[in-house]
Motif scaffolding. Structure first.
Motif, mmCIF file in Angstrom:
data_model
loop_
_atom_site.group_PDB
_atom_site.id
_atom_site.type_symbol
_atom_site.label_atom_id
_atom_site.label_comp_id
_atom_site.label_asym_id
_atom_site.label_seq_id
_atom_site.Cartn_x
_atom_site.Cartn_y
_atom_site.Cartn_z
ATOM 1 N N ASP A 49 47.946 36.667 42.462
ATOM 2 C CA ASP A 49 48.135 37.449 43.685
ATOM 3 C C ASP A 49 47.489 36.730 44.859
ATOM 4 O O ASP A 49 46.824 35.709 44.691
ATOM 5 C CB ASP A 49 47.623 38.882 43.524
ATOM 6 N N ARG A 81 42.134 47.904 34.031
ATOM 7 C CA ARG A 81 43.423 48.487 34.425
ATOM 8 C C ARG A 81 44.363 47.345 34.749
ATOM 9 O O ARG A 81 43.952 46.183 34.712
ATOM 10 C CB ARG A 81 43.186 49.297 35.701
ATOM 11 N N MET A 82 45.583 47.645 35.113
ATOM 12 C CA MET A 82 46.499 46.616 35.601
ATOM 13 C C MET A 82 46.155 46.283 37.050
ATOM 14 O O MET A 82 45.513 47.068 37.756
ATOM 15 C CB MET A 82 47.943 47.106 35.521
ATOM 16 N N GLY A 83 46.607 45.130 37.494
ATOM 17 C CA GLY A 83 46.415 44.731 38.885
ATOM 18 C C GLY A 83 47.521 45.284 39.760
ATOM 19 O O GLY A 83 48.623 45.543 39.298
ATOM 20 N N ASP A 84 47.188 45.454 41.008
ATOM 21 C CA ASP A 84 48.171 45.847 42.004
ATOM 22 C C ASP A 84 48.021 44.848 43.137
ATOM 23 O O ASP A 84 46.926 44.738 43.691
ATOM 24 C CB ASP A 84 47.837 47.278 42.474
ATOM 25 N N PRO A 85 49.005 44.051 43.460
ATOM 26 C CA PRO A 85 50.432 44.172 43.163
ATOM 27 C C PRO A 85 50.964 43.392 41.964
ATOM 28 O O PRO A 85 52.183 43.343 41.794
ATOM 29 C CB PRO A 85 51.072 43.626 44.452
ATOM 30 N N GLU A 86 50.136 42.785 41.113
ATOM 31 C CA GLU A 86 50.697 41.972 40.022
ATOM 32 C C GLU A 86 51.636 42.774 39.111
ATOM 33 O O GLU A 86 52.598 42.239 38.557
ATOM 34 C CB GLU A 86 49.577 41.375 39.158
ATOM 35 N N LYS A 121 44.897 37.544 47.699
ATOM 36 C CA LYS A 121 43.943 38.609 48.015
ATOM 37 C C LYS A 121 43.633 38.728 49.503
ATOM 38 O O LYS A 121 43.289 39.797 49.971
ATOM 39 C CB LYS A 121 42.633 38.376 47.254
ATOM 40 N N GLY A 134 43.279 44.548 48.862
ATOM 41 C CA GLY A 134 43.641 44.856 47.484
ATOM 42 C C GLY A 134 44.694 43.916 46.943
ATOM 43 O O GLY A 134 44.919 43.851 45.727
ATOM 44 N N ASN A 166 38.750 43.778 35.140
ATOM 45 C CA ASN A 166 39.123 45.113 35.594
ATOM 46 C C ASN A 166 39.678 45.841 34.383
ATOM 47 O O ASN A 166 40.244 45.224 33.476
ATOM 48 C CB ASN A 166 40.170 45.040 36.709
ATOM 49 N N TYR A 202 42.247 43.372 32.409
ATOM 50 C CA TYR A 202 42.650 42.447 33.473
ATOM 51 C C TYR A 202 41.527 41.447 33.672
ATOM 52 O O TYR A 202 40.448 41.807 34.121
ATOM 53 C CB TYR A 202 42.904 43.286 34.716
HETATM 54 N N1 GLY Z 1 45.310 42.487 42.542
HETATM 55 C C1 GLY Z 1 43.957 42.802 42.624
HETATM 56 C C2 GLY Z 1 43.568 44.048 41.973
HETATM 57 O O1 GLY Z 1 44.388 44.805 41.472
HETATM 58 O O2 GLY Z 1 42.380 44.323 41.907
#
Ligand code: GLY
Ligand code: AMP
Length: 426
Positions: free
Chosen positions: A214, A290-295, A216, A228, A288, A271
């Motif tokens: 991503d 959880r999943m990443g956002d926006p990945e 950042k 994010g 992390n 993650y």
């Molecule tokens: N893409 C970064 C995050 O979800 O933390």
């Protein structure tokens, strides 16, 4: 089966959209969801906040929810999975104990050290005097992090010792991030290229997802304030097959083994944020839970396997019986459109026009900070949309993603124009 997805971002839109494609899915609910999930023909928004655990449990019980999937970190750190399990409900995600891998950087760094997982050299502090003495002895730049959750804003890369000491003082006094800054991590600055690596874990087995990267920072050329995430693509060319194997052997497997040894086996998305140096040195920046956002958005565009089937198997510790996931061999890229001013202050409630009809194959605009107001789609957050597309290569997926961006408008919309530049330059 009926499914509940907790969250309201682009990540949750993409997860719910994918889960609903499963032949085994009956109704897929999203709590609280956004305009995008509201408008999907087979998704149903329910108006419950992500931190209202009692209401979520109540809803799951009274609507025969057989599987709940948690998107964001806050309810995971709050213990949503434990809470569902205590009520006899099946919920995919890490327990509160496991979510500390994201919720406490002090915990996770000590965990990495204990299990020899490669990471930046560091020390944990809760007093400014000892932190300052240590900082003065470090090479520059030096990195200062709030230990607790700080919505991606708790990391300062300081160019001078004074800047690092000021950042540490702001965190430790509670002024900068409240309780999240009561402990800090001071660590070595790592050079290289970042990549995101996700697995689905069931305590014993981990199945890797397609690789991704991503962007950042807010502005073109990877400069400006951290956000994010302004865009992402999959696969990540920096993760060669050899590095892929090393990530599993040096990072993921010791983590699952360590969590088992501690008596808290890790189930959920995991993650790994990695730094890969030019000489091949591999280090884990952070986990992390959880999943990443926006990945997630480009990754879900490429996933061909049945996500519901896999997560259902993970909850029952049956991942070892699952075949490898199958992926669209094309590249996917997502461009995040944000409200002007983000990650600082920004307007909300602006009407969004020009959203493309959901027709063209391999193109999809996932919603994040949007809601429906008086029949219009309006902005309701900093990151608003993620225009995502598949293409035969990274340039083609980029062109197709930006073609969707061109038609979308609202007052003060902003996006980076160079998403994917690192992969394209390779
Ligand atoms: N893409 C970064 C995050 O979800 O933390
Ligand atoms: P984190 O929340 O720990 O992932 O940090 C957020 C971002 O800060 C990362 O994605 C990196 O871009 C940057 N960062 C964090 N730690 C380091 C480090 N030790 N060296 C270089 N950059 C870092």
């Amino acid at each position: 089966m009926n499914v509940l997805v907790i969250g309201n971002g682009g990540r949750e839109h993409a997860l719910a959209w994918k889960l609903a494609q499963s032949p085994r899915a009956d109704k897929v609910f999203v709590a609280p969801g956004n305009a995008g999930t509201e408008l999907e023909p087979n998704l149903y928004n329910i108006n419950i906040a992500v931190n209202d655990l009692d209401s979520l449990v109540e809803f799951a019980k009274s609507n025969a929810i057989e599987l709940t999937v948690v998107g964001p970190e806050a309810p995971l750190v709050q213990g949503v999975v434990d809470c569902f399990q205590e009520n006899g409900l099946r919920c995919f995600g890490p327990s509160q104990a496991c979510a500390q891998l994201e919720g406490s950087k002090a915990f996770s760094k000590d965990f990495f050290a204990r299990y020899h997982i490669p990471t930046a050299d560091y020390r944990v502090f809760s007093e400014i005097d000892t932190a300052s003495n240590y900082i003065r002895q470090q090479a520059l730049p030096v990195v200062v992090k709030a230990s607790g959750l700080a919505a991606g804003k708790g990391v300062v890369i300081a160019e001078t010792h004074q800047q690092a000491i000021d950042a540490a003082a702001g965190m430790l006094s509670g002024k900068a991030f409240g309780e999240a800054g009561q402990k800090i991590v001071v660590e070595e600055f790592l050079q290289g290229e970042e990549a995101s690596f996700f697995v689905i874990a069931d305590g014993d087995t981990a199945i890797p997802l397609a690789t991704s990267q991503d962007h950042k920072t807010r502005d073109e050329g990877d400069v400006g304030p951290n956000t994010g995430g302004m865009g992402a693509y999959s696969p990540a060319p920096v993760i060669s097959p050899q590095i892929h194997a090393r990530i599993l052997a040096e990072v993921i497997e010791p983590t699952l083994a360590g969590m088992r040894e501690q008596g808290t086996p890790y189930t959920g998305f995991l993650y790994a944020g990695l730094m890969i140096a030019e000489d091949g040195t591999l280090k884990l920046l952070e986990y992390n839970c959880r999943m990443g956002d926006p990945e997630t958005q480009p990754i879900m565009m490429r996933l061909q396997s049945d996500l519901l089937e896999i997560l259902d198997a993970a909850v029952d510790q049956r991942l070892h019986q699952q075949a490898e996931l199958s992926w669209d061999q094309r590249t996917a890229l997502g461009v995040v459109m944000v409200a002007g001013g983000y990650p600082g202050s920004y307007d909300q409630g602006d009407e969004i026009t020009g959203l493309p009809e959901p027709s063209e194959d391999g193109c999809k605009v996932f919603h994040a900070g949007t809601q429906i107001q008086g029949g219009n789609i309006v902005t309701a957050g900093g990151r608003v949309l993620c225009a995502t597309a598949l293409g035969d290569n990274i340039s083609q997926s980029r062109d197709r993603a930006y073609r969707q961006v061109e038609t979308i408008q609202w007052n003060n919309a902003y996006c980076r124009r160079d998403i994917g530049h690192r992969a394209i330059n390779r």
